[in-house]
Design a protein around this motif. Sequence first.
Motif, PDB file in Angstrom:
ATOM      1  N   ASP A  59     -15.917  -7.747  -4.687  1.00  0.00           N
ATOM      2  CA  ASP A  59     -14.449  -7.792  -4.465  1.00  0.00           C
ATOM      3  C   ASP A  59     -13.834  -6.405  -4.298  1.00  0.00           C
ATOM      4  O   ASP A  59     -12.949  -5.994  -3.879  1.00  0.00           O
ATOM      5  N   GLY A  60     -14.510  -5.222  -5.458  1.00  0.00           N
ATOM      6  CA  GLY A  60     -14.083  -3.905  -5.070  1.00  0.00           C
ATOM      7  C   GLY A  60     -14.144  -3.408  -3.769  1.00  0.00           C
ATOM      8  O   GLY A  60     -13.238  -2.608  -3.238  1.00  0.00           O
ATOM      9  N   ILE A  61     -15.306  -3.446  -3.078  1.00  0.00           N
ATOM     10  CA  ILE A  61     -15.340  -3.119  -1.756  1.00  0.00           C
ATOM     11  C   ILE A  61     -14.209  -3.833  -0.757  1.00  0.00           C
ATOM     12  O   ILE A  61     -13.602  -3.368   0.109  1.00  0.00           O
ATOM     13  N   ALA A  62     -14.158  -5.098  -0.928  1.00  0.00           N
ATOM     14  CA  ALA A  62     -13.230  -5.825  -0.183  1.00  0.00           C
ATOM     15  C   ALA A  62     -11.605  -5.120  -0.251  1.00  0.00           C
ATOM     16  O   ALA A  62     -10.987  -5.083   0.542  1.00  0.00           O
ATOM     17  N   LEU A  63     -11.296  -4.994  -1.547  1.00  0.00           N
ATOM     18  CA  LEU A  63      -9.962  -4.510  -1.922  1.00  0.00           C
ATOM     19  C   LEU A  63      -9.937  -3.045  -1.233  1.00  0.00           C
ATOM     20  O   LEU A  63      -8.827  -2.910  -0.495  1.00  0.00           O
ATOM     21  N   THR A 133      -7.755 -14.375  -0.497  1.00  0.00           N
ATOM     22  CA  THR A 133      -8.373 -13.779  -2.034  1.00  0.00           C
ATOM     23  C   THR A 133      -7.457 -12.914  -2.874  1.00  0.00           C
ATOM     24  O   THR A 133      -6.692 -12.295  -2.328  1.00  0.00           O
ATOM     25  N   PHE A 134      -7.886 -12.976  -4.222  1.00  0.00           N
ATOM     26  CA  PHE A 134      -6.802 -12.155  -4.883  1.00  0.00           C
ATOM     27  C   PHE A 134      -7.031 -10.460  -4.632  1.00  0.00           C
ATOM     28  O   PHE A 134      -6.265  -9.830  -4.811  1.00  0.00           O
ATOM     29  N   PRO A 135      -8.459 -10.068  -4.508  1.00  0.00           N
ATOM     30  CA  PRO A 135      -8.587  -8.709  -4.115  1.00  0.00           C
ATOM     31  C   PRO A 135      -7.907  -8.136  -2.991  1.00  0.00           C
ATOM     32  O   PRO A 135      -7.249  -7.121  -2.849  1.00  0.00           O
ATOM     33  N   VAL A 136      -7.704  -9.146  -2.062  1.00  0.00           N
ATOM     34  CA  VAL A 136      -7.284  -8.730  -0.831  1.00  0.00           C
ATOM     35  C   VAL A 136      -5.562  -8.550  -0.882  1.00  0.00           C
ATOM     36  O   VAL A 136      -5.011  -7.689  -0.383  1.00  0.00           O
ATOM     37  N   GLY A 137      -5.021  -9.692  -1.532  1.00  0.00           N
ATOM     38  CA  GLY A 137      -3.883  -9.622  -2.055  1.00  0.00           C
ATOM     39  C   GLY A 137      -3.299  -8.490  -2.803  1.00  0.00           C
ATOM     40  O   GLY A 137      -2.197  -7.943  -2.570  1.00  0.00           O
ATOM     41  N   LEU A 138      -3.954  -8.038  -3.606  1.00  0.00           N
ATOM     42  CA  LEU A 138      -3.780  -6.755  -4.241  1.00  0.00           C
ATOM     43  C   LEU A 138      -3.968  -5.729  -3.563  1.00  0.00           C
ATOM     44  O   LEU A 138      -3.080  -4.625  -3.862  1.00  0.00           O
ATOM     45  N   ALA A 139      -4.591  -5.695  -2.543  1.00  0.00           N
ATOM     46  CA  ALA A 139      -4.881  -4.500  -1.697  1.00  0.00           C
ATOM     47  C   ALA A 139      -3.490  -4.343  -0.973  1.00  0.00           C
ATOM     48  O   ALA A 139      -2.803  -3.128  -0.990  1.00  0.00           O
ATOM     49  N   ILE A 140      -3.091  -5.566  -0.351  1.00  0.00           N
ATOM     50  CA  ILE A 140      -1.770  -5.569   0.412  1.00  0.00           C
ATOM     51  C   ILE A 140      -0.547  -5.154  -0.679  1.00  0.00           C
ATOM     52  O   ILE A 140       0.257  -4.122  -0.032  1.00  0.00           O
ATOM     53  N   VAL A 141      -0.430  -5.489  -1.833  1.00  0.00           N
ATOM     54  CA  VAL A 141       0.606  -5.432  -2.554  1.00  0.00           C
ATOM     55  C   VAL A 141       0.631  -4.078  -3.029  1.00  0.00           C
ATOM     56  O   VAL A 141       1.650  -3.297  -3.072  1.00  0.00           O
ATOM     57  N   THR A 142      -0.424  -3.717  -3.644  1.00  0.00           N
ATOM     58  CA  THR A 142      -0.418  -2.137  -3.949  1.00  0.00           C
ATOM     59  C   THR A 142      -0.086  -1.013  -2.823  1.00  0.00           C
ATOM     60  O   THR A 142       0.329  -0.040  -3.186  1.00  0.00           O
ATOM     61  N   SER A 143      -0.543  -1.463  -1.671  1.00  0.00           N
ATOM     62  CA  SER A 143      -0.489  -0.349  -0.532  1.00  0.00           C
ATOM     63  C   SER A 143       0.920  -0.369  -0.401  1.00  0.00           C
ATOM     64  O   SER A 143       1.620   0.766  -0.218  1.00  0.00           O
ATOM     65  N   ASP A 144       1.494  -1.550  -0.270  1.00  0.00           N
ATOM     66  CA  ASP A 144       2.966  -1.610  -0.189  1.00  0.00           C
ATOM     67  C   ASP A 144       3.831  -0.880  -1.123  1.00  0.00           C
ATOM     68  O   ASP A 144       4.776  -0.470  -0.799  1.00  0.00           O
ATOM     69  N   LEU A 145       3.446  -0.919  -2.385  1.00  0.00           N
ATOM     70  CA  LEU A 145       4.155  -0.068  -3.594  1.00  0.00           C
ATOM     71  C   LEU A 145       3.847   1.227  -3.872  1.00  0.00           C
ATOM     72  O   LEU A 145       4.363   1.790  -4.782  1.00  0.00           O
ATOM     73  N   GLY A 146       2.892   1.684  -2.793  1.00  0.00           N
ATOM     74  CA  GLY A 146       2.459   3.197  -2.921  1.00  0.00           C
ATOM     75  C   GLY A 146       1.616   3.581  -4.016  1.00  0.00           C
ATOM     76  O   GLY A 146       1.124   4.708  -4.177  1.00  0.00           O
ATOM     77  N   ILE A 147       0.673   2.589  -4.272  1.00  0.00           N
ATOM     78  CA  ILE A 147      -0.365   2.678  -5.292  1.00  0.00           C
ATOM     79  C   ILE A 147      -1.529   3.059  -4.427  1.00  0.00           C
ATOM     80  O   ILE A 147      -2.009   2.413  -3.594  1.00  0.00           O
ATOM     81  N   ALA A 152      -5.607   1.162  -7.358  1.00  0.00           N
ATOM     82  CA  ALA A 152      -5.890  -0.468  -7.275  1.00  0.00           C
ATOM     83  C   ALA A 152      -7.070  -0.978  -7.472  1.00  0.00           C
ATOM     84  O   ALA A 152      -7.438  -1.924  -8.079  1.00  0.00           O
ATOM     85  N   PHE A 153      -8.285  -0.182  -7.109  1.00  0.00           N
ATOM     86  CA  PHE A 153      -9.620  -0.556  -7.507  1.00  0.00           C
ATOM     87  C   PHE A 153      -9.629  -0.690  -9.181  1.00  0.00           C
ATOM     88  O   PHE A 153     -10.131  -1.588  -9.869  1.00  0.00           O
ATOM     89  N   ALA A 154      -9.150   0.473  -9.758  1.00  0.00           N
ATOM     90  CA  ALA A 154      -9.285   0.350 -11.417  1.00  0.00           C
ATOM     91  C   ALA A 154      -8.405  -0.810 -11.792  1.00  0.00           C
ATOM     92  O   ALA A 154      -8.928  -1.459 -12.778  1.00  0.00           O
ATOM     93  N   MET A 155      -7.157  -1.134 -11.150  1.00  0.00           N
ATOM     94  CA  MET A 155      -6.480  -2.174 -11.594  1.00  0.00           C
ATOM     95  C   MET A 155      -7.227  -3.563 -11.462  1.00  0.00           C
ATOM     96  O   MET A 155      -7.116  -4.529 -12.407  1.00  0.00           O
ATOM     97  N   HIS A 156      -7.973  -3.807 -10.576  1.00  0.00           N
ATOM     98  CA  HIS A 156      -8.926  -4.956 -10.394  1.00  0.00           C
ATOM     99  C   HIS A 156      -9.824  -5.048 -11.378  1.00  0.00           C
ATOM    100  O   HIS A 156     -10.063  -6.190 -11.954  1.00  0.00           O
ATOM    101  N   GLN A 157     -10.539  -4.087 -11.685  1.00  0.00           N
ATOM    102  CA  GLN A 157     -11.620  -3.843 -12.664  1.00  0.00           C
ATOM    103  C   GLN A 157     -11.311  -4.334 -13.846  1.00  0.00           C
ATOM    104  O   GLN A 157     -11.750  -4.884 -14.692  1.00  0.00           O
ATOM    105  N   TYR A 158      -9.909  -3.743 -14.396  1.00  0.00           N
ATOM    106  CA  TYR A 158      -9.270  -3.906 -15.615  1.00  0.00           C
ATOM    107  C   TYR A 158      -8.941  -5.274 -15.714  1.00  0.00           C
ATOM    108  O   TYR A 158      -9.117  -6.109 -16.944  1.00  0.00           O
TER     109      TYR A 158
END
Length: 229
Positions: A59-63, A133-147, A152-158
């Motif tokens: 998932d980290g790579i997908a993100l 999937t969750f990692p892809v959703g996280l990628a889009i949302v964090t990108s939109d928020l300027g993260i 974002a990778f660290a957030m997913h791992q946490y």
Amino acid sequence: MDDLAKILRLVQFADSALPVGAFSFSNGLESAIQQGIVHDAETLKAMVLSATKQAATLDGIALLVAHQAARMSDLCTIIAADEASYQRRLGEEMRLMTVRMGRKLGELGEHVAKTPLLADWMARVRSGTTPGTFPVGLAIVTSDLGIEASQAFAMHQYGVAAMMLGAALRLMRISFLETQAILLEVNGTVEDLYEQVRGGTLSDMRNFSPVTDILAAVHVKAHVRMFMN
């Protein structure tokens, strides 16, 4: 002030109380405890470390790929990352976990980010043309928020570690002190894992974890279950 706002966004979306349903899943831990594989703090730490390594190479790579694509509004690559993340999971419960959390995160993101890219992705999720999937959703949302992608990778791992340790408190005899010590140690591995996968492509994604897959299969037919996986 903008940096402070980004820090708070990181905290908000990394919070274990984020309403995406993570509390319903144990990421295979419940079966591991039932089968005696995890039975104390040391074996719990070993499983969490294994899970975070696996998460990084899958998932980290997908993100990271989806995050870069989101910055360029490249929906085709985002959907490819979504499919890659979903198809590389063997167990039905693991697939259920990622799409259920992904959809909930997308719905949350629609209320806070409100970008055309997220709306397009969610429209395809609802129509069934992409898994969500969750990692892809996280990628889009964090990108939109300027993260940043690394953050974002660290957030997913946490999130992977926090989910499992939260489940451990309800499944086995272990204290908050022990789980927090494990979490601190696991968090210390995130930089090395990021360096290992930061240049990866979707073809580099891998998910070889036979013990986890067997435990997930056992869990499907378990008579007593607290978690969905």
